[in-house]
Design a protein around this motif. Structure first.
Motif, PDB file in Angstrom:
ATOM      1  N   VAL A   1       0.851  -1.191   0.000  1.00  0.00           N
ATOM      2  CA  VAL A   1       0.000   0.000   0.000  1.00  0.00           C
ATOM      3  C   VAL A   1       0.885   1.239   0.000  1.00  0.00           C
ATOM      4  CG1 VAL A   1      -1.716   1.313   1.316  1.00  0.00           C
ATOM      5  CG2 VAL A   1      -1.817  -1.197   1.277  1.00  0.00           C
TER       6      VAL A   1
ATOM      7  N   GLY B   1      -6.119   3.200   3.201  1.00  0.00           N
ATOM      8  CA  GLY B   1      -4.989   2.518   3.823  1.00  0.00           C
ATOM      9  C   GLY B   1      -5.345   2.000   5.205  1.00  0.00           C
TER      10      GLY B   1
ATOM     11  N   SER C   1      -0.275  -6.629   5.142  1.00  0.00           N
ATOM     12  CA  SER C   1       0.126  -5.795   4.004  1.00  0.00           C
ATOM     13  C   SER C   1       1.302  -4.896   4.416  1.00  0.00           C
ATOM     14  CB  SER C   1      -1.059  -4.945   3.528  1.00  0.00           C
ATOM     15  OG  SER C   1      -1.623  -4.232   4.611  1.00  0.00           O
TER      16      SER C   1
ATOM     17  N   ARG D   1       2.706  -1.232   4.320  1.00  0.00           N
ATOM     18  CA  ARG D   1       2.085   0.077   4.125  1.00  0.00           C
ATOM     19  C   ARG D   1       3.113   1.207   4.285  1.00  0.00           C
ATOM     20  NH1 ARG D   1      -0.754  -3.186   7.110  1.00  0.00           N
ATOM     21  NH2 ARG D   1      -0.206  -2.097   9.049  1.00  0.00           N
TER      22      ARG D   1
END
Ligand code: ADP
Ligand code: 5GP
Length: 200
Positions: A17, A115, A125, A127
């Motif tokens: 992300v 996000g 994930s 980020r």
């Protein structure tokens, strides 16, 4: 989704992300990452915003009416969604899941509201929040891009401080990078991704 050659991997791909204020350099960074990361794909978001010069339907975004966006959102088709300066944006879930299952990394360029949703739904994930070196550079970059003018440009710049504060306060972004020299930033983000992939 543009794609690089597939990696030979049995493992699930990583979701990456990239967020930050408009004009910070997210698209520039993601474009470089896509060229460099084997097997990485770009998640094509859906949006209700009008097309702008350089946009290619189905490549930069899926351009939808508000009604179509709402219908797909209600059907649960988006991993996350948000409203940004008067327009809806969302990440289609199905292509992303397929790519992750194939072992491909998927790059999401989404705003801080999205996000935070991804952090909650997919905590593994990676980020990264991209900061401009300073407010003047952000303005110069956004003006220099010549894709927004007038109210759209003002609203995007006015949002920047709040987006940065939200990203910091939320604790959803373990990594903040200052995009001063683009090539250096891309190397920093690649190093973050490599480190996180090794942890996994
Ligand atoms: P975002 O996707 O975050 O809105 P872009 O990637 O479109 O930002 O970048 C905004 C403008 O700034 C573009 O014209 C881009 O070429 C330029 N830009 C991006 N990174 C840098 C940088 N490190 N130094 C100078 N200009 C940059
Ligand atoms: P732009 O209109 O400049 O393409 O994008 C405006 C903002 O929306 C940027 O911060 C961009 O990252 C964000 N954005 C793009 N796609 C999505 C998405 O699918 N979900 C969310 N939450 N934000 C998105």
């Amino acid at each position: 989704m543009p794609t690089n050659p597939m990696p030979r991997s049995e493992t699930r791909g990583k979701l990456i992300v990239i967020s930050g204020p408009s004009g910070a350099g997210k698209t520039s960074i993601c474009t470089a990452l896509l060229a460099d990361l084997p097997g990485a794909v770009w998640s094509v978001s859906a949006t209700t915003r009008p097309m702008r010069p350089g946009d290619v339907p189905g490549v930069s975004y899926e351009f939808l009416t508000r009604e179509e966006f709402a219908r797909r959102e209600a059907a649960g088709e988006f991993l996350e969604s948000a409203e940004y300066v008067g327009h809806r944006y969302g990440t289609p879930r199905a292509p992303l899941e397929q790519a992750l299952r194939r072992g491909q990394s998927v790059i999401l360029e989404i705003d801080v509201q999205g996000g935070m949703q991804v952090a909650a739904r997919m905590p593994d994930s990676i980020r990264v929040f991209v900061l401009p070196p300073d407010a003047e550079s952000l303005r110069a970059r956004l003006e220099g891009r010549k894709t927004e003018a007038g109210e759209q440009l003002t609203r995007r710049l006015a949002k920047a401080d709040g987006e940065i504060a939200t990203a910091r306060d939320s604790g959803c972004y373990p990594y903040f990078v200052v995009n001063d020299v683009l090539e250096t930033t891309v190397e920093q983000v690649k190093a973050i991704i490599t480190r996180e992939q090794q942890k996994a």
